[in-house]
Design an enzyme around this catalytic site. Sequence first.
Site, mmCIF file in Angstrom:
data_model
loop_
_atom_site.group_PDB
_atom_site.id
_atom_site.type_symbol
_atom_site.label_atom_id
_atom_site.label_comp_id
_atom_site.label_asym_id
_atom_site.label_seq_id
_atom_site.Cartn_x
_atom_site.Cartn_y
_atom_site.Cartn_z
ATOM 1 N N ARG A 145 0.785 -1.255 0.000
ATOM 2 C CA ARG A 145 0.000 0.000 0.000
ATOM 3 C C ARG A 145 0.807 1.291 0.000
ATOM 4 O O ARG A 145 0.241 2.356 -0.224
ATOM 5 C CB ARG A 145 -0.976 0.034 1.197
ATOM 6 C CG ARG A 145 -1.920 -1.150 1.286
ATOM 7 C CD ARG A 145 -2.820 -1.250 0.084
ATOM 8 N NE ARG A 145 -3.889 -2.240 0.288
ATOM 9 C CZ ARG A 145 -4.500 -2.860 -0.715
ATOM 10 N NH1 ARG A 145 -4.186 -2.601 -1.971
ATOM 11 N NH2 ARG A 145 -5.461 -3.728 -0.473
ATOM 12 N N ASN A 198 0.031 -1.470 -7.370
ATOM 13 C CA ASN A 198 -1.178 -0.622 -7.411
ATOM 14 C C ASN A 198 -1.185 0.371 -6.257
ATOM 15 O O ASN A 198 -2.082 0.405 -5.426
ATOM 16 C CB ASN A 198 -2.451 -1.476 -7.441
ATOM 17 C CG ASN A 198 -2.591 -2.392 -6.243
ATOM 18 O OD1 ASN A 198 -1.607 -2.729 -5.591
ATOM 19 N ND2 ASN A 198 -3.801 -2.792 -5.937
ATOM 20 N N HIS A 255 -3.154 -10.293 -13.373
ATOM 21 C CA HIS A 255 -4.461 -10.329 -12.710
ATOM 22 C C HIS A 255 -5.444 -10.428 -13.866
ATOM 23 O O HIS A 255 -5.522 -9.506 -14.680
ATOM 24 C CB HIS A 255 -4.633 -9.032 -11.916
ATOM 25 C CG HIS A 255 -6.010 -8.758 -11.428
ATOM 26 N ND1 HIS A 255 -6.335 -8.732 -10.095
ATOM 27 C CD2 HIS A 255 -7.167 -8.476 -12.087
ATOM 28 C CE1 HIS A 255 -7.617 -8.450 -9.953
ATOM 29 N NE2 HIS A 255 -8.147 -8.277 -11.151
ATOM 30 N N ASN A 273 -11.042 -10.214 -4.539
ATOM 31 C CA ASN A 273 -11.038 -10.336 -5.989
ATOM 32 C C ASN A 273 -9.817 -11.133 -6.426
ATOM 33 O O ASN A 273 -8.696 -10.685 -6.177
ATOM 34 C CB ASN A 273 -11.012 -8.930 -6.612
ATOM 35 C CG ASN A 273 -11.266 -8.970 -8.105
ATOM 36 O OD1 ASN A 273 -11.659 -10.012 -8.634
ATOM 37 N ND2 ASN A 273 -11.044 -7.862 -8.774
ATOM 38 N N ASP A 310 -1.893 -12.894 -1.594
ATOM 39 C CA ASP A 310 -2.663 -11.719 -2.022
ATOM 40 C C ASP A 310 -3.064 -10.890 -0.793
ATOM 41 O O ASP A 310 -4.188 -10.402 -0.697
ATOM 42 C CB ASP A 310 -3.885 -12.112 -2.853
ATOM 43 C CG ASP A 310 -4.520 -10.913 -3.573
ATOM 44 O OD1 ASP A 310 -3.942 -9.804 -3.539
ATOM 45 O OD2 ASP A 310 -5.605 -11.092 -4.165
ATOM 46 N N HIS A 332 -6.994 -3.451 4.324
ATOM 47 C CA HIS A 332 -7.868 -2.270 4.238
ATOM 48 C C HIS A 332 -8.195 -1.837 5.661
ATOM 49 O O HIS A 332 -8.052 -2.631 6.599
ATOM 50 C CB HIS A 332 -9.168 -2.610 3.504
ATOM 51 C CG HIS A 332 -8.979 -2.921 2.052
ATOM 52 N ND1 HIS A 332 -8.612 -1.962 1.130
ATOM 53 C CD2 HIS A 332 -9.078 -4.081 1.368
ATOM 54 C CE1 HIS A 332 -8.507 -2.532 -0.070
ATOM 55 N NE2 HIS A 332 -8.774 -3.818 0.040
ATOM 56 N N GLY A 366 -10.609 -7.556 -0.911
ATOM 57 C CA GLY A 366 -9.307 -7.980 -0.382
ATOM 58 C C GLY A 366 -9.310 -8.321 1.089
ATOM 59 O O GLY A 366 -10.063 -7.747 1.880
HETATM 60 ZN ZN LIG Z 1 -5.114 -9.267 -8.261
#
Ligand SMILES: [Zn+2]
Length: 428
Positions: free
Chosen positions: A63, A93, A178, A277, A304, A308, A323
């Site tokens: 993050r 990301n 992904h 996801n 994964d 959050h 997630g």
């Molecule tokens: Zn992914």
Amino acid sequence: MKLLIQNAYYTASNGEKIHSDILVENGVITKIEENIIETVDRKIDAAGLLVTPGFIDLHVHLREPGGEKKETIATGTLAAAKGGFTTIAAMPNTRPVPDSKEQMEWLQQRIQETGSVRVLPYASITTRQLGQELTDFAALKEAGAFAFTDDGVGVQSADMMLQAMKKAAEVNMAIVAHCEENTLIHKGSVHEGEFSKNNGLNGIPSVCESVQIARDVLLAEAASCHYHVCHISTKESVRVVRDAKRAGIQVTAEVTPHHLLLSQDDIPGLDANYKMNPPLRDASDREALIEGLLDGTIDFIATDHAPHTAEEKSEGMVAAPFGIVGLETAFPLLYTNFVLKNIITLEQLIEFLTKKPAEAFGLPYGKIEVGAPADLVLLNLTEEQDINPEEFLSKGKNTPFGGWACKGWPVMTIAEGNIVWEKGCVTA
Ligand SMILES: [Zn+2]
């Protein structure tokens, strides 16, 4: 730092079971012998514990930068250490995205300054992960990128993906995908199946994933590229990867602990700690994932880990982000629910978390031998303890596994010869 691990019990890379002492000097395993006598900084008695190579998790969301409320490199790598992971690969990301040499260099610096374990940073395939323009693969490789992925979103254009794979092959790097066909997401928050129907929710169908994997394995064949499938979740996806491997295409795949452990039947209600996801699929998909892992179609396990805030996760099944966290529960969950139930062996599980991911990406980690980096975990396989999210070192407490009774807890993690986590101490 010079460490002596006494009475270590472990399985060597050639499969041999060994009882011995392990000497660690300057980050490297320098001696494996019985009754080593040396003056050291610390002696560690491993009697009654299992010693394994430090675990490797090639799918982690740290993050930082941009999402520090959810996690930072500091907290995420501490969580990794507590879970027995000594090498993790960080997804791009973030905001900004590591899509340039400068941003990748900043990230490497930040990892050096604040990380507790080895972090291999992914660079994005496309600028800002928008799927419009390829990043500079050669420059990013030079700046230390581990591989390329737009994880979080699928690369929608087949031509963009083909060009990415050709460029990745040129610099001898992998494309990590992904897989999600945007026109098939259907604004879903869970799998399209019984649960979505019963709860009046939009569902994400299995083909949303499998159709893109089918496209990509053919593109990878055309580009002669190493193509890796992230968090595979459906039986059709497993079949596509199996067929592609048989055809000699250079494809590898990972599966998460939660897709191995849970299906839509296990979702108790509209609890967003069961929202991820790809979503929890059908029980038949779960069975196909276990079968695929056991027959070698799926190469290894990756968590994964997707932290959050509690606030975000309290927004309900539709609005909450996708997630769940995974670093601090992966081994105990898998050991308790697969090894102790005789579905997979202890040796297999350790390989799925060490040797197999290392082999898939040509990494020099995940083995206990003289000359190897001293990445080690000491595990207590007998003491049972409930999963308590409040005790996580990750900022994210978002797990569906709170309260699960597990055995197989790490008691000490050593990364490159340093004790990075020890039971009873927050940091060592
Ligand atoms: Zn992914």
